[in-house]
Write a protein that holds these residues in place. Structure first.
Motif, PDB file in Angstrom:
ATOM      1  N   VAL A 189       0.775  61.121 -28.709  1.00  0.00           N
ATOM      2  CA  VAL A 189       1.388  61.693 -27.512  1.00  0.00           C
ATOM      3  C   VAL A 189       2.866  61.310 -27.473  1.00  0.00           C
ATOM      4  O   VAL A 189       3.207  60.122 -27.517  1.00  0.00           O
ATOM      5  N   LYS A 190       3.711  62.326 -27.433  1.00  0.00           N
ATOM      6  CA  LYS A 190       5.155  62.097 -27.366  1.00  0.00           C
ATOM      7  C   LYS A 190       5.574  61.921 -25.912  1.00  0.00           C
ATOM      8  O   LYS A 190       5.180  62.706 -25.043  1.00  0.00           O
ATOM      9  N   LEU A 191       6.382  60.874 -25.658  1.00  0.00           N
ATOM     10  CA  LEU A 191       6.828  60.575 -24.301  1.00  0.00           C
ATOM     11  C   LEU A 191       8.296  60.938 -24.110  1.00  0.00           C
ATOM     12  O   LEU A 191       9.101  60.847 -25.048  1.00  0.00           O
ATOM     13  N   GLY A 192       8.641  61.363 -22.916  1.00  0.00           N
ATOM     14  CA  GLY A 192      10.015  61.732 -22.599  1.00  0.00           C
ATOM     15  C   GLY A 192      10.511  61.040 -21.347  1.00  0.00           C
ATOM     16  O   GLY A 192       9.744  60.424 -20.599  1.00  0.00           O
ATOM     17  N   LEU A 193      11.804  61.142 -21.122  1.00  0.00           N
ATOM     18  CA  LEU A 193      12.431  60.531 -19.947  1.00  0.00           C
ATOM     19  C   LEU A 193      13.418  61.501 -19.320  1.00  0.00           C
ATOM     20  O   LEU A 193      14.133  62.224 -20.022  1.00  0.00           O
ATOM     21  N   LYS A 194      13.443  61.524 -18.014  1.00  0.00           N
ATOM     22  CA  LYS A 194      14.379  62.341 -17.256  1.00  0.00           C
ATOM     23  C   LYS A 194      15.223  61.408 -16.399  1.00  0.00           C
ATOM     24  O   LYS A 194      14.703  60.727 -15.515  1.00  0.00           O
ATOM     25  N   GLY A 195      16.526  61.341 -16.690  1.00  0.00           N
ATOM     26  CA  GLY A 195      17.431  60.523 -15.887  1.00  0.00           C
ATOM     27  C   GLY A 195      17.367  59.039 -16.156  1.00  0.00           C
ATOM     28  O   GLY A 195      17.809  58.234 -15.326  1.00  0.00           O
ATOM     29  N   SER A 196      16.815  58.632 -17.296  1.00  0.00           N
ATOM     30  CA  SER A 196      16.725  57.221 -17.630  1.00  0.00           C
ATOM     31  C   SER A 196      16.664  57.068 -19.142  1.00  0.00           C
ATOM     32  O   SER A 196      16.193  57.966 -19.840  1.00  0.00           O
ATOM     33  N   ASN A 231      13.052  57.581 -24.978  1.00  0.00           N
ATOM     34  CA  ASN A 231      12.828  59.026 -25.014  1.00  0.00           C
ATOM     35  C   ASN A 231      12.467  59.484 -26.427  1.00  0.00           C
ATOM     36  O   ASN A 231      13.174  59.174 -27.388  1.00  0.00           O
ATOM     37  N   GLY A 232      11.353  60.187 -26.561  1.00  0.00           N
ATOM     38  CA  GLY A 232      10.927  60.697 -27.857  1.00  0.00           C
ATOM     39  C   GLY A 232       9.945  59.814 -28.594  1.00  0.00           C
ATOM     40  O   GLY A 232       9.428  60.218 -29.648  1.00  0.00           O
ATOM     41  N   ASP A 233       9.651  58.623 -28.079  1.00  0.00           N
ATOM     42  CA  ASP A 233       8.674  57.757 -28.728  1.00  0.00           C
ATOM     43  C   ASP A 233       7.284  58.373 -28.635  1.00  0.00           C
ATOM     44  O   ASP A 233       6.972  59.126 -27.706  1.00  0.00           O
ATOM     45  N   THR A 234       6.414  58.052 -29.609  1.00  0.00           N
ATOM     46  CA  THR A 234       5.036  58.523 -29.578  1.00  0.00           C
ATOM     47  C   THR A 234       4.088  57.335 -29.480  1.00  0.00           C
ATOM     48  O   THR A 234       4.380  56.252 -30.006  1.00  0.00           O
ATOM     49  N   ILE A 235       2.968  57.535 -28.819  1.00  0.00           N
ATOM     50  CA  ILE A 235       1.955  56.501 -28.669  1.00  0.00           C
ATOM     51  C   ILE A 235       0.598  57.099 -29.022  1.00  0.00           C
ATOM     52  O   ILE A 235       0.425  58.320 -29.040  1.00  0.00           O
ATOM     53  N   ARG A 236      -0.369  56.232 -29.292  1.00  0.00           N
ATOM     54  CA  ARG A 236      -1.731  56.679 -29.583  1.00  0.00           C
ATOM     55  C   ARG A 236      -2.558  56.642 -28.306  1.00  0.00           C
ATOM     56  O   ARG A 236      -2.637  55.610 -27.638  1.00  0.00           O
ATOM     57  N   VAL A 237      -3.184  57.747 -28.001  1.00  0.00           N
ATOM     58  CA  VAL A 237      -4.050  57.836 -26.827  1.00  0.00           C
ATOM     59  C   VAL A 237      -5.469  58.123 -27.297  1.00  0.00           C
ATOM     60  O   VAL A 237      -5.693  59.051 -28.070  1.00  0.00           O
ATOM     61  N   GLY A 238      -6.406  57.313 -26.848  1.00  0.00           N
ATOM     62  CA  GLY A 238      -7.810  57.495 -27.188  1.00  0.00           C
ATOM     63  C   GLY A 238      -8.318  56.542 -28.245  1.00  0.00           C
ATOM     64  O   GLY A 238      -9.525  56.466 -28.475  1.00  0.00           O
TER      65      GLY A 238
END
Length: 730
Positions: free
Chosen positions: A153-160, A177-184
């Protein structure tokens, strides 16, 4: 003084009322309207326009000019009167002038209260809220389902620039911003994973966004096949089912009244999935009525053969802006549309779909299909059969067609196959629509309703769907009831067919058995069947010749090749393929929990014979703090752990599953036994260890620790042997 106190009291009351009003107004304004963002970094348009349509139209094409903000994104706000719109971004030019737009066809959904971003890689994602605070967001939509061990899952940030995330209540970890993590990872299937994103902007206001994901598990089903039924394509698997749990219908008298109370799930002879009709594979066809078969039920008594089928309508969930299809006005009995029950009764007669009859002059004529032909030519497609079928019960969706009939393949063709005969048809149509007086004892009733407890299907429509996703276990499978599916938006059909019209009796059904398939059409071409046949979707994403916004499936020729569902008994040459013993296993919390966290390991057996015993291991050490199918484990240090689950049934069959689980900040997650570092433990790892021992191959330094499978401090043939035994469930 009394007057002064009274005056002050009034002022305080007014101040409190004003304060409450301002607070209320503030909370409402944050939720009012909607906002759309556009990332122009890929397109590099000189100007960016947005066109919105649906409940409102923001302007004539190309729409309104968008403004570029300090963050480099273009944005526009819509008032709260824009309840549910479709938006198209474009460069404001016309054809011949370099016109470009996204999407190419129908627009992206935008509802009141939503704030959405079209990213540079054309993802339409939630983008915080309509205020100036900072937000974290996920590029993978909330509600996404998957069946793999985990998804990235790629994560994003708005204003930070930075934020933090937590999965299933784990300690917060920082992300950019743009980092990915493992979900599940490490979690048991058929469970929900909760992702929490937190961040602060320059105003120091902390915001929290929550996402949920569903990890699914679907067990292998017992299947059967018989060469004598003529099928050339295997029954479709996954969430589809032909005679699920080997169910063959039941002996039971049914009251044909359009109600579901006489039926139960043990009478399902064919299971479909929701939201798999051809419309969903076209970008602009969701405005049409759904012809979406979901479940087919079967029963019989001494006098009648009974069927009930459920049809689903998920349009108001997957495409709510298509007002007609999303409403109850899309009911199938709005029009008179042909429907069939295709039966296999006499194994000596094979129909291809062709029909023969005698005209008024006494001349013989043939049609390529039973319904929808004119002068020997099909008007709009038709249905043919490779699978053995010899009887067609042809009716219509609102029971108004007096020509509805039972057609039997009793005339031999020159090639040895059989043709349906118009002259020997048995009329079952109505003599009076108002009286609903069907002929020859045939009965049919329809009503709104849903019998099934779950409505399983792939979430999405309008260009987001790809052919084949209905068979892909990693598609975004959901239970639409979890998303607000209304039972009264489904459709129910019940029919009774007198056994004497079919030339059989109860004994024939229970000793010989019959085959059955329900076929929905749009005009004359098939749109959905139960059991599901691949021909229903082979042209789903091709344009209809009369209207390019809809599907060619409405006019193609569909050849049925899958096995029919059986009722009463299996064919004598049936081969049953027993499903293997399987387990759905994992932890109650996502991988990444902290030291000292109480974790419950769980294992669920499927296709077992009798009772099941369970064992749980962490790094090959057996846990003793167990109940029947759960175990308690509290990790004492950071690191990567190998979790092993073992189940054994009363017949002595054993199954084993191993997975990786990370505790704390461990960065180099390695699965115990994964000597070659490919993310799984199999015979390739055992072979590599054997070669390593005799100096024929090297093991990468970072994999040496996990190559020591039995944890005795050395890498030798004992490790290879232990891996082989584990893989072979020995």
């Amino acid at each position: 003084m009394k007057h002064m106190k009274r005056y002050v009291s009034v002022l305080l009351t007014l101040a409190i009322m004003l304060s409450c009003t301002l607070i209320t107004m503030g909370s409402v304004s944050a939720a009012e309207g909607s906002r759309a963002y556009f990332d122009n970094s890929k397109y590099n348009w000189a100007q960016v326009y947005v066109y919105a349509y649906g409940t409102k139209e923001n302007a004539k094409w190309p729409g309104q000019l968008m403004e570029k903000g300090a963050d480099g994104l273009y944005s526009i706000d819509f008032p709260a009167t824009y309840k549910s719109e479709n938006v198209i971004f474009n460069n404001g030019l016309e054809k011949g002038e370099g016109k470009e737009q996204f999407p190419e066809n129908s627009g992206l959904s935008l509802k009141t209260g939503e704030c959405k971003l079209l990213t540079a890689d054309s993802q339409w994602v939630d983008y915080g809220k309509m205020d100036d605070h900072a937000y974290g967001f996920s590029y993978t939509p909330s509600g996404t389902a998957f069946s793999k061990d985990y998804i990235e899952v790629k994560l994003g940030l708005k204003g930070s620039k930075t934020g933090s995330y937590s999965i299933d209540g784990s300690a917060k970890k920082t992300y950019a911003n743009g980092d990915t993590i493992r979900v599940g990872e490490g979690k048991i299937g058929n469970s929900t994973i909760k992702l929490t994103l937190t961040t602060k902007g320059s105003d120091a206001v902390e915001t929290t966004q929550e996402y949920t994901f569903k990890k699914t598990f679907t067990s292998t089903k017992t299947t059967f096949s018989a060469k004598s039924d003529g099928h050339t394509t295997d029954a479709e698997g996954g969430y589809y089912g032909t005679n699920p749990n080997m169910q063959l219908g039941k002996y039971k008298t049914i009251t044909v009244d359009g109600k579901t109370d006489d039926w139960d799930s043990s009478m399902i002879i064919a299971q479909g999935v929701a939201n798999d009709d051809p419309r969903v594979y076209m970008p602009s066809s969701m405005h049409e009525q759904p012809w979406d078969a979901y479940a087919l039920y079967g029963a019989w008594d001494d006098d009648n053969l009974y069927f009930m089928w459920e049809m689903a309508n998920t349009t108001y969930i997957v495409s709510p802006s298509d007002n007609f299809a999303a409403s109850n006005e899309a009911r199938p009995w709005r029009n008179s549309i042909p429907m069939y029950l295709a039966l296999s009764i006499d194994p000596d007669k094979q129909a291809t779909g062709k029909a023969v009859g005698t005209d008024k002059s006494g001349a013989t004529y043939t049609n390529p299909f039973v319904w929808g032909c004119d002068g020997g030519t099909a008007k709009d497609g038709g249905t043919s059969f490779t699978t053995h079928i010899d009887t067609l019960v042809a009716m219509d969706s609102n029971n108004s067609n007096g020509g509805a009939s039972i057609f039997k393949a009793d005339t031999k063709d020159t090639d040895g196959t059989y043709m349906f005969n118009y002259d020997t048809r048995i009329p079952i149509g109505v003599r009076s629509f108002q009286a609903q007086d069907n002929q020859n004892g045939f009965k049919i009733k329809y009503a709104n309703g849903t019998k099934s407890d779950s409505i399983i299907g792939v979430n999405g429509a309008k260009g987001s769907r790809k052919l084949g996703d209905n068979l892909d276990p990693n598609s975004n499978w959901v239970d639409f009831k979890d998303l607000g599916y209304k039972s009264e938006y489904g459709y129910i059909y019940e029919v009774a067919i007198p056994l004497k019209t079919l030339g059989i009796d109860r004994n024939y059904i229970e000793t010989k058995g019959i085959g059955a398939m329900q076929i929905l059409t749009y005009g004359t071409s098939g749109m959905d069947t139960l059991p599901h046949d691949p021909s229903m979707l082979d042209n789903a994403n091709v344009e209809y010749s009369y209207d390019p916004s809809t599907s060619h499936e409405k006019e193609d020729i569909d050849n049925i090749t899958v096995p029919l569902a059986r009722m009463g008994a299996l064919l004598s040459d049936t081969v049953v393929n027993e499903a293997p013993l399987e387990i759905n296993c994992g932890a109650d919390k996502n991988s990444g929990q902290g030291v000292g966290t109480a974790i419950t390991l769980q294992s669920e057996a499927y296709n077992n014979k009798g009772n099941v015993s369970y064992e749980f291991y962490v790094n090959n050490e057996k846990l003793t703090n167990t109940t029947t199918n759960t175990a308690k484990w509290t990790p004492s240090k950071d690191g990567s752990y190998s979790l092993k689950f073992v189940a054994k049934d009363s017949n002595g069959k054993t199954v084993e599953k191993t997975m990786l689980y990370t505790v704390g900040e461990a960065s180099s997650e390695k699965l115990l036994g994964d000597a070659n570092g490919d993310g799984k433990v199999d015979v390739k790892d055992a072979t590599l260890i054997q070669k390593y021992v005799v100096l024929m191959a090297d093991i990468a330094p970072e994999n040496l620790s996990v190559a020591d499978y039995n944890k005795d401090g050395k890498i030798d043939v004992k490790d290879a042997s232990a891996i082989q035994k584990s893989v072979l469930n020995l």
